[in-house]
Write a protein that holds these residues in place. Structure first.
Motif, PDB file in Angstrom:
ATOM      1  N   SER A 255       0.670  -1.516   0.167  1.00 51.54           N
ATOM      2  CA  SER A 255      -0.001   0.260  -0.128  1.00 51.54           C
ATOM      3  C   SER A 255       1.065   1.240  -0.112  1.00 51.54           C
ATOM      4  O   SER A 255       1.779   1.121   0.840  1.00 51.54           O
ATOM      5  CB  SER A 255      -0.846   0.306   1.061  1.00 51.54           C
ATOM      6  N   ASP A 256       0.078   2.326  -0.997  1.00 55.32           N
ATOM      7  CA  ASP A 256       1.317   3.326  -0.740  1.00 55.32           C
ATOM      8  C   ASP A 256       0.815   4.181   0.660  1.00 55.32           C
ATOM      9  O   ASP A 256       1.367   5.414   1.229  1.00 55.32           O
ATOM     10  CB  ASP A 256       1.039   4.459  -2.391  1.00 55.32           C
ATOM     11  N   SER A 257      -0.234   4.126   1.249  1.00 56.07           N
ATOM     12  CA  SER A 257      -0.571   4.870   2.247  1.00 56.07           C
ATOM     13  C   SER A 257      -0.047   4.697   3.238  1.00 56.07           C
ATOM     14  O   SER A 257       0.112   4.766   4.792  1.00 56.07           O
ATOM     15  CB  SER A 257      -2.765   4.929   2.463  1.00 56.07           C
ATOM     16  N   TYR A 258       0.513   2.603   3.377  1.00 53.44           N
ATOM     17  CA  TYR A 258       0.870   2.466   5.067  1.00 53.44           C
ATOM     18  C   TYR A 258       2.242   3.358   4.852  1.00 53.44           C
ATOM     19  O   TYR A 258       3.180   2.891   4.248  1.00 53.44           O
ATOM     20  CB  TYR A 258       1.280   0.626   5.145  1.00 53.44           C
ATOM     21  N   PRO A 259       2.474   3.587   6.514  1.00 52.08           N
ATOM     22  CA  PRO A 259       4.001   4.261   6.593  1.00 52.08           C
ATOM     23  C   PRO A 259       5.037   2.818   7.017  1.00 52.08           C
ATOM     24  O   PRO A 259       6.346   4.055   6.439  1.00 52.08           O
ATOM     25  CB  PRO A 259       3.303   4.502   7.469  1.00 52.08           C
ATOM     26  N   GLU A 260       5.358   2.015   6.741  1.00 50.13           N
ATOM     27  CA  GLU A 260       5.965   0.573   7.531  1.00 50.13           C
ATOM     28  C   GLU A 260       6.366  -0.515   7.038  1.00 50.13           C
ATOM     29  O   GLU A 260       4.635  -0.846   7.090  1.00 50.13           O
ATOM     30  CB  GLU A 260       6.125   0.940   8.747  1.00 50.13           C
ATOM     31  N   LEU A 261       6.804  -1.208   6.621  1.00 48.70           N
ATOM     32  CA  LEU A 261       7.168  -3.092   7.104  1.00 48.70           C
ATOM     33  C   LEU A 261       6.468  -3.227   9.009  1.00 48.70           C
ATOM     34  O   LEU A 261       5.996  -2.809   9.608  1.00 48.70           O
ATOM     35  CB  LEU A 261       8.184  -3.161   7.076  1.00 48.70           C
ATOM     36  N   LEU A 262       4.947  -3.863   7.885  1.00 51.10           N
ATOM     37  CA  LEU A 262       4.368  -4.950   9.292  1.00 51.10           C
ATOM     38  C   LEU A 262       4.216  -6.700   9.139  1.00 51.10           C
ATOM     39  O   LEU A 262       4.815  -6.857   8.245  1.00 51.10           O
ATOM     40  CB  LEU A 262       2.384  -4.495   9.010  1.00 51.10           C
ATOM     41  N   VAL A 263       4.681  -6.939   9.957  1.00 50.82           N
ATOM     42  CA  VAL A 263       4.509  -7.851  10.281  1.00 50.82           C
ATOM     43  C   VAL A 263       3.512  -8.877  10.827  1.00 50.82           C
ATOM     44  O   VAL A 263       3.392  -8.281  12.041  1.00 50.82           O
ATOM     45  CB  VAL A 263       6.390  -8.895  10.980  1.00 50.82           C
ATOM     46  N   GLY A 264       2.787  -9.452  10.338  1.00 54.14           N
ATOM     47  CA  GLY A 264       1.517  -9.672  11.196  1.00 54.14           C
ATOM     48  C   GLY A 264       0.858 -11.595  11.440  1.00 54.14           C
ATOM     49  O   GLY A 264       2.642 -12.067  11.210  1.00 54.14           O
ATOM     50  N   ALA A 265       0.803 -11.442  11.461  1.00 50.64           N
ATOM     51  CA  ALA A 265       0.293 -13.267  12.019  1.00 50.64           C
ATOM     52  C   ALA A 265       0.571 -14.065  11.683  1.00 50.64           C
ATOM     53  O   ALA A 265       1.020 -14.952  12.002  1.00 50.64           O
ATOM     54  CB  ALA A 265      -1.330 -12.879  12.837  1.00 50.64           C
ATOM     55  N   HIS A 266       0.074 -14.273  10.168  1.00 53.60           N
ATOM     56  CA  HIS A 266       0.214 -15.273   8.980  1.00 53.60           C
ATOM     57  C   HIS A 266       1.912 -15.226   8.986  1.00 53.60           C
ATOM     58  O   HIS A 266       2.229 -16.365   8.561  1.00 53.60           O
ATOM     59  CB  HIS A 266      -0.373 -15.151   7.646  1.00 53.60           C
ATOM     60  N   ALA A 267       2.784 -14.579   9.403  1.00 52.65           N
ATOM     61  CA  ALA A 267       3.871 -14.387   9.032  1.00 52.65           C
ATOM     62  C   ALA A 267       4.998 -15.473  10.165  1.00 52.65           C
ATOM     63  O   ALA A 267       5.551 -15.727  10.834  1.00 52.65           O
ATOM     64  CB  ALA A 267       4.865 -13.215   9.085  1.00 52.65           C
ATOM     65  N   LEU A 268       3.506 -14.995  11.459  1.00 54.33           N
ATOM     66  CA  LEU A 268       4.302 -15.340  12.693  1.00 54.33           C
ATOM     67  C   LEU A 268       4.168 -16.837  13.034  1.00 54.33           C
ATOM     68  O   LEU A 268       3.886 -17.642  14.139  1.00 54.33           O
ATOM     69  CB  LEU A 268       4.022 -14.473  14.027  1.00 54.33           C
ATOM     70  N   GLN A 269       2.391 -17.791  12.684  1.00 52.55           N
ATOM     71  CA  GLN A 269       1.853 -18.875  13.085  1.00 52.55           C
ATOM     72  C   GLN A 269       3.016 -20.063  13.221  1.00 52.55           C
ATOM     73  O   GLN A 269       2.602 -20.794  13.408  1.00 52.55           O
ATOM     74  CB  GLN A 269       1.574 -18.778  12.308  1.00 52.55           C
ATOM     75  N   ASN A 270       4.648 -20.179  12.740  1.00 51.92           N
ATOM     76  CA  ASN A 270       4.846 -21.508  12.839  1.00 51.92           C
ATOM     77  C   ASN A 270       5.882 -21.460  13.494  1.00 51.92           C
ATOM     78  O   ASN A 270       6.724 -21.508  13.567  1.00 51.92           O
ATOM     79  CB  ASN A 270       5.848 -21.865  11.614  1.00 51.92           C
ATOM     80  N   MET A 271       6.084 -19.649  14.603  1.00 54.86           N
ATOM     81  CA  MET A 271       7.378 -19.884  15.600  1.00 54.86           C
ATOM     82  C   MET A 271       6.817 -19.557  16.831  1.00 54.86           C
ATOM     83  O   MET A 271       5.475 -19.714  16.881  1.00 54.86           O
ATOM     84  CB  MET A 271       7.730 -17.888  14.955  1.00 54.86           C
ATOM     85  N   THR A 272       8.148 -19.506  17.257  1.00 48.10           N
ATOM     86  CA  THR A 272       7.372 -18.868  19.266  1.00 48.10           C
ATOM     87  C   THR A 272       8.037 -18.020  18.720  1.00 48.10           C
ATOM     88  O   THR A 272       8.988 -17.707  19.195  1.00 48.10           O
ATOM     89  CB  THR A 272       8.361 -20.253  20.122  1.00 48.10           C
ATOM     90  N   LEU A 273       7.162 -16.912  19.984  1.00 47.03           N
ATOM     91  CA  LEU A 273       7.514 -15.293  19.384  1.00 47.03           C
ATOM     92  C   LEU A 273       7.625 -14.888  21.431  1.00 47.03           C
ATOM     93  O   LEU A 273       6.986 -15.436  22.524  1.00 47.03           O
ATOM     94  CB  LEU A 273       6.788 -14.599  19.298  1.00 47.03           C
ATOM     95  N   LEU A 274       9.046 -14.621  21.287  1.00 45.50           N
ATOM     96  CA  LEU A 274       9.610 -13.971  22.983  1.00 45.50           C
ATOM     97  C   LEU A 274       9.557 -13.000  23.141  1.00 45.50           C
ATOM     98  O   LEU A 274      10.126 -12.061  22.491  1.00 45.50           O
ATOM     99  CB  LEU A 274      10.387 -14.929  23.229  1.00 45.50           C
TER     100      LEU A 274
END
Length: 286
Positions: A255-274
């Motif tokens: 999107s040309d409106s979004y200001p930054e890289l967003l890392v969402g749930a689908h990128a994280l869902q095979n990981m463990t996040l601490l």
């Protein structure tokens, strides 16, 4: 929930070498103040919570939401809560006013926070029944300990005795919650970890043109908390590197409106996040 209703997306995950810090997620049961199961729906995670000693109610756990939490308008009505103020609510693109109510208590897995001022609005009225929720657990709810979101084992844990430390192998520092170093191919940048966003990645258009020449397909409007933004989509090889984890050949939204890289749930869902807000540190374990 800065990117609360963007469209879902597929993803691919490539395992990496887990650093020693990832062993914290398997610490003995006595190490944890909270250890509860969660549901995963379209990448987002939901736990059971009580409000004012009533419930349980389904709450989303959203690292993109500031403060202790949010109340859906359905919960405000069910508990007869009073709206007594307004507060600014930013979705990363625009800021608007939101009503404010008060919880006497909010409890998850035996961890209780009291006398909370929380924003309220209709967060889930337009969602299908399986995705409806009564409120949101914000990032400050876990700000005095180590939060572990173990997606493969659908378990959320919280400890005040365990910690991440700057300089540990696999530990990523952040200055603004929760912006961490991310590489896309050979490009170094930062990404905002948002467990409440049902996407893999959202890229500003200017960033996308630096890492790919593939034309975008139109993907329609993405709905943020206050705004709708027009998006395109493409499959991006990357690889995206987030600490010890790597994601490749993934559908991204642009999107040309979004200001930054967003890392969402689908990128994280095979990981463990601490996440340890005491030391402003994060680890992502493949």
């Amino acid at each position: 929930m800065a990117c609360a209703a963007l469209f879902g997306t597929a993803h691919a995950q490539t395992p990496g070498q887990a650093p020693d810090v990832c062993a914290l997620a398997s610490a003995p049961a006595g190490s944890w103040r909270v250890r509860v199961p969660f549901e995963v729906i379209d990448g987002r995670i939901y736990v059971q919570a009580t409000v004012n000693e009533r419930g349980p109610f389904r709450f989303a756990v959203d690292t993109g939401a500031s403060g202790m939490g949010r109340a859906d308008s359905s919960l405000v009505a069910a508990l007869g809560l009073a709206v007594h103020d307004e507060a600014d609510n930013s979705d990363g693109v625009t800021t608007s006013k939101a009503d404010v109510t008060r919880f006497d208590s909010l409890e998850v897995g035996g961890l209780v926070r009291r006398n909370l001022e929380v924003m309220t609005r209709d967060y889930s009225g337009n969602k299908p029944p399986a995705e409806k929720f009564s409120g949101i657990i914000g990032r400050d709810f876990f700000n005095d300990g180590l939060l572990v979101i173990d997606y493969p084992n659908t378990t959320l844990s919280f400890s005040r005795s365990l910690a991440l430390h700057e300089g540990q192998a696999g530990v990523l520092p952040y200055e603004r919650a929760f912006r961490i170093p991310v590489s896309i191919g050979n490009m170094q940048t930062t990404g905002n970890l948002d467990t409440g966003a049902n996407v893999a990645f959202v890229l500003p258009e200017a960033m996308y043109t630096q890492v790919s020449r593939t034309p975008l397909e139109k993907a329609g409007a993405g709905t943020l908390s206050n705004t709708q933004v027009q998006t395109g989509r493409a499959t991006l090889h990357g690889p995206f590197r987030l600490g010890a984890a790597t994601v490749s050949d993934v559908e991204v939204r642009v999107s040309d409106s979004y200001p930054e890289l967003l890392v969402g749930a689908h990128a994280l869902q095979n990981m463990t996040l601490l996440i340890d807000q005491r030391s402003q540190s994060v680890a992502l374990c493949p």
